[in-house]
Design a protein around this motif. Sequence first.
Motif, PDB file in Angstrom:
ATOM      1  N   PHE A  37     -39.262  69.851  13.676  1.00  9.43           N
ATOM      2  CA  PHE A  37     -37.965  70.529  13.790  1.00  9.43           C
ATOM      3  C   PHE A  37     -38.019  71.896  13.099  1.00  9.43           C
ATOM      4  CE2 PHE A  37     -33.855  71.389  11.729  1.00  9.43           C
ATOM      5  CZ  PHE A  37     -33.079  71.594  12.854  1.00  9.43           C
ATOM      6  N   GLY A  41     -38.061  75.113  15.247  1.00 11.61           N
ATOM      7  CA  GLY A  41     -36.771  75.792  15.066  1.00 11.61           C
ATOM      8  C   GLY A  41     -36.959  77.201  14.532  1.00 11.61           C
ATOM      9  N   ALA A  44     -38.416  79.422  17.333  1.00 11.27           N
ATOM     10  CA  ALA A  44     -37.445  79.723  18.395  1.00 11.27           C
ATOM     11  C   ALA A  44     -36.360  80.672  17.896  1.00 11.27           C
ATOM     12  CB  ALA A  44     -36.825  78.429  18.906  1.00 11.27           C
ATOM     13  N   VAL A  45     -35.838  80.376  16.695  1.00  9.50           N
ATOM     14  CA  VAL A  45     -34.766  81.215  16.145  1.00  9.50           C
ATOM     15  C   VAL A  45     -35.287  82.628  15.868  1.00  9.50           C
ATOM     16  CG1 VAL A  45     -33.354  81.531  14.078  1.00  9.50           C
ATOM     17  CG2 VAL A  45     -33.378  79.335  15.224  1.00  9.50           C
ATOM     18  N   VAL A  47     -37.790  84.227  17.390  1.00  8.19           N
ATOM     19  CA  VAL A  47     -37.986  84.952  18.656  1.00  8.19           C
ATOM     20  C   VAL A  47     -36.632  85.385  19.223  1.00  8.19           C
ATOM     21  CG1 VAL A  47     -38.713  84.644  21.067  1.00  8.19           C
ATOM     22  CG2 VAL A  47     -40.180  83.885  19.224  1.00  8.19           C
ATOM     23  N   VAL A 180     -30.347  79.156  26.450  1.00  6.09           N
ATOM     24  CA  VAL A 180     -30.548  78.194  25.349  1.00  6.09           C
ATOM     25  C   VAL A 180     -29.280  77.394  25.115  1.00  6.09           C
ATOM     26  CG1 VAL A 180     -32.385  79.447  24.175  1.00  6.09           C
ATOM     27  CG2 VAL A 180     -30.025  80.050  23.710  1.00  6.09           C
ATOM     28  N   SER A 182     -28.383  74.257  25.183  1.00  2.35           N
ATOM     29  CA  SER A 182     -28.269  73.005  24.437  1.00  2.35           C
ATOM     30  C   SER A 182     -28.252  73.205  22.925  1.00  2.35           C
ATOM     31  CB  SER A 182     -29.400  72.071  24.826  1.00  2.35           C
ATOM     32  OG  SER A 182     -30.609  72.767  24.806  1.00  2.35           O
ATOM     33  N   VAL A 183     -28.759  74.322  22.438  1.00  2.00           N
ATOM     34  CA  VAL A 183     -28.688  74.551  20.993  1.00  2.00           C
ATOM     35  C   VAL A 183     -27.822  75.781  20.732  1.00  2.00           C
ATOM     36  CG1 VAL A 183     -30.708  73.398  20.063  1.00  2.00           C
ATOM     37  CG2 VAL A 183     -31.016  75.521  21.254  1.00  2.00           C
ATOM     38  N   PRO A 185     -24.866  76.375  19.377  1.00  2.00           N
ATOM     39  CA  PRO A 185     -24.232  76.730  18.108  1.00  2.00           C
ATOM     40  C   PRO A 185     -25.156  77.534  17.202  1.00  2.00           C
ATOM     41  CG  PRO A 185     -23.831  74.439  18.614  1.00  2.00           C
ATOM     42  CD  PRO A 185     -24.811  74.924  19.634  1.00  2.00           C
ATOM     43  N   VAL A 186     -26.437  77.154  17.171  1.00  2.00           N
ATOM     44  CA  VAL A 186     -27.391  77.872  16.316  1.00  2.00           C
ATOM     45  C   VAL A 186     -27.534  79.308  16.797  1.00  2.00           C
ATOM     46  CG1 VAL A 186     -29.771  77.960  15.517  1.00  2.00           C
ATOM     47  CG2 VAL A 186     -28.676  75.776  15.896  1.00  2.00           C
ATOM     48  N   PHE A 187     -27.734  79.455  18.110  1.00  2.00           N
ATOM     49  CA  PHE A 187     -27.985  80.789  18.635  1.00  2.00           C
ATOM     50  C   PHE A 187     -26.705  81.630  18.674  1.00  2.00           C
ATOM     51  CE2 PHE A 187     -31.646  78.379  20.142  1.00  2.00           C
ATOM     52  CZ  PHE A 187     -32.632  79.160  19.584  1.00  2.00           C
ATOM     53  N   SER A 188     -25.566  80.974  18.879  1.00  2.00           N
ATOM     54  CA  SER A 188     -24.300  81.713  18.785  1.00  2.00           C
ATOM     55  C   SER A 188     -24.144  82.261  17.384  1.00  2.00           C
ATOM     56  CB  SER A 188     -23.098  80.817  19.052  1.00  2.00           C
ATOM     57  OG  SER A 188     -23.187  80.262  20.293  1.00  2.00           O
ATOM     58  N   GLY A 189     -24.541  81.440  16.394  1.00  2.00           N
ATOM     59  CA  GLY A 189     -24.442  81.863  15.003  1.00  2.00           C
ATOM     60  C   GLY A 189     -25.280  83.100  14.747  1.00  2.00           C
ATOM     61  N   THR A 192     -23.710  86.048  16.592  1.00  7.39           N
ATOM     62  CA  THR A 192     -22.518  86.574  15.919  1.00  7.39           C
ATOM     63  C   THR A 192     -22.912  87.339  14.663  1.00  7.39           C
ATOM     64  OG1 THR A 192     -21.333  84.684  16.726  1.00  7.39           O
ATOM     65  CG2 THR A 192     -20.258  85.932  15.005  1.00  7.39           C
ATOM     66  N   THR A 246     -19.780  86.398   8.206  1.00  8.88           N
ATOM     67  CA  THR A 246     -18.859  85.997   9.262  1.00  8.88           C
ATOM     68  C   THR A 246     -17.878  87.110   9.621  1.00  8.88           C
ATOM     69  OG1 THR A 246     -17.222  85.158   7.721  1.00  8.88           O
ATOM     70  CG2 THR A 246     -18.938  83.619   8.419  1.00  8.88           C
TER      71      THR A 246
ATOM     72  N   LEU B   3     -16.964  79.821  14.019  1.00  9.24           N
ATOM     73  CA  LEU B   3     -18.403  79.670  14.202  1.00  9.24           C
ATOM     74  C   LEU B   3     -19.004  78.790  13.113  1.00  9.24           C
ATOM     75  CD1 LEU B   3     -20.951  80.645  15.736  1.00  9.24           C
ATOM     76  CD2 LEU B   3     -21.168  82.340  13.948  1.00  9.24           C
ATOM     77  N   LEU B   7     -21.091  75.404  13.477  1.00  6.48           N
ATOM     78  CA  LEU B   7     -22.402  75.188  12.860  1.00  6.48           C
ATOM     79  C   LEU B   7     -22.394  73.937  11.992  1.00  6.48           C
ATOM     80  CD1 LEU B   7     -23.576  78.777  11.884  1.00  6.48           C
ATOM     81  CD2 LEU B   7     -24.712  77.224  13.447  1.00  6.48           C
ATOM     82  N   PHE B  10     -22.590  71.000  14.223  1.00  6.87           N
ATOM     83  CA  PHE B  10     -23.958  70.930  14.735  1.00  6.87           C
ATOM     84  C   PHE B  10     -24.877  70.283  13.690  1.00  6.87           C
ATOM     85  CE2 PHE B  10     -28.162  73.041  14.942  1.00  6.87           C
ATOM     86  CZ  PHE B  10     -28.571  72.593  16.192  1.00  6.87           C
ATOM     87  N   PHE B  72     -30.893  64.828  17.495  1.00  8.83           N
ATOM     88  CA  PHE B  72     -32.002  65.489  16.802  1.00  8.83           C
ATOM     89  C   PHE B  72     -33.160  65.734  17.769  1.00  8.83           C
ATOM     90  CE2 PHE B  72     -35.949  65.289  14.403  1.00  8.83           C
ATOM     91  CZ  PHE B  72     -35.728  66.242  13.428  1.00  8.83           C
ATOM     92  N   VAL B  76     -34.771  69.366  18.963  1.00 10.06           N
ATOM     93  CA  VAL B  76     -36.181  69.752  18.802  1.00 10.06           C
ATOM     94  C   VAL B  76     -36.765  70.106  20.175  1.00 10.06           C
ATOM     95  CG1 VAL B  76     -38.465  68.961  18.108  1.00 10.06           C
ATOM     96  CG2 VAL B  76     -36.496  68.352  16.732  1.00 10.06           C
ATOM     97  N   PHE B  79     -35.688  73.489  21.300  1.00 12.90           N
ATOM     98  CA  PHE B  79     -36.441  74.553  20.613  1.00 12.90           C
ATOM     99  C   PHE B  79     -37.803  74.736  21.278  1.00 12.90           C
ATOM    100  CE2 PHE B  79     -34.018  73.802  16.412  1.00 12.90           C
ATOM    101  CZ  PHE B  79     -33.196  74.886  16.654  1.00 12.90           C
ATOM    102  N   LEU B  83     -40.313  78.179  23.892  1.00  9.03           N
ATOM    103  CA  LEU B  83     -41.646  78.780  23.821  1.00  9.03           C
ATOM    104  C   LEU B  83     -42.723  77.909  24.471  1.00  9.03           C
ATOM    105  CD1 LEU B  83     -41.488  80.081  20.150  1.00  9.03           C
ATOM    106  CD2 LEU B  83     -41.144  81.374  22.220  1.00  9.03           C
TER     107      LEU B  83
END
Lengths: 299, 156
Positions: A37, A41, A44-45, A47, A180, A182-183, A185-189, A192, A246, B3, B7, B10, B72, B76, B79, B83
């Motif tokens: 993870f 993670g 990906a984050v 990139v 992206v 499915s994830v 919230p992470v990428f929106s974060g 933002t 924020t 947001l 998070l 999430f 979870f 993963v 992610f 790539l």
Amino acid sequence: MFERPPPARLPDAPMRIENPPVPEGINVSGQHPLRDFFVQGTLAVGVFAVCLLLLGALAGLLAPHVPFAWEQRAAARFWPQVPASPEEATLNELAARVAHAMKLPADMPIVIHYWPDDCTINAAASLGGHIVVYRGLLRQMESEDELAALLAHEIAHVQHRDVARGFLRGIAAALLLAGVDSVSPVFSGIGTAATQSFSREQESLADADAARATAALYGHTGGALALFSRLQAHLPHGLLDSLELTRSHPDFPRRIETVRAQSRQLARPETGTLTPLPAALRTLREAENNCRSDDLEWE
Amino acid sequence: MGLLIQLGIFAALLALGFLAGSRAERKHYASIREREAALRHILLVPVRRAPTRSPCRAQLVCGSVVIGMDYFKMTVAAFVNILGGRINAYETLVERARREAILRMKENAAALGGSHIFNVKFSTTNLRGQNNQQSGCVEVVAYGTALLPVRLEAGN
């Protein structure tokens, strides 16, 4: 033509069939899921953030080259053609004076829209030089100087092409986020946080322009200082609201310091006689307010 | 503000998915190992035709299972999907589904009194929800032909 082979003959000797226990660990990686993870993670984050920053910077470079006439054409279909109210006419008259003091090019006309909503303490610049000011925010104004500082701040966004910049960045972020889902919230974060960081820089520049405009119009920056000092009291007080990451704007002490820095640079006083509000807007403060919330949205 | 709440939700779903998913996986593996040992007497034969010339009956037996992914694992995988690369999180999921499907097929054969299953095949489906959205479920079907003892007719 394919010829079907004859069925295989069973061996004469009896076949020995075994079912040993299923071997473990051959089809499954032994790597701990949490390590997976964090490694995947982070990659990906990282990139995504780099792509977003590059696209954001590219949008920032392109925006000033987008003809303003395109913005005006795109915006024309969204704004209703209604006769101006007395408040709107007064606001447009003041905006014309502020725009003149800011040396706004003639091909960038500003149109102010008055929105009679008490519950929204906000004002915003939109595409094509359209600026909307809500009654909730107008009710907070105590002098023409403050209102001029507010309008100058929004006009500066139009002049710097911040609206077109934000629009292009929004499109770039939406395209990246679409991949992206499915994830999200992470990428929106991340999106933002990156957008807010761009935004905070733009807001500081607009504040500096607002200070210069009020100094040019009234001979001092008292209006801009009064505006920021008083509106600070209306900020939401939640713990998370104070996190800079924020926020789209710098915090108020920093904005007040920006105005003071401009005063020093222009050698203009920070205080002076404040001009009363135009009559059409003065009555707004006295009208009954049925709205419970007084949380500030404009900053 | 909105947001940060997103998070937070999430992160909570992620932690819940990891803890509950890991526990469910450990329990499932323990159950699989126990049942595999109990059903080892039913032999799987990887040939198309029955490796016997004795008189026998044959019947189709099958076992299917649907296993959902936890939040979870899906995160993963999402992610990795950006790539590319090996999705380790899904390997345990698919392996459990395959072994569980075999076990259910064996249980089916055992109920019929079978001792061998030959011509064993697998079929895997990724179940999708409305609008072709991934629902995070995998289905594995194992099927084969069970050899059953011949019924002795009265008078034979």
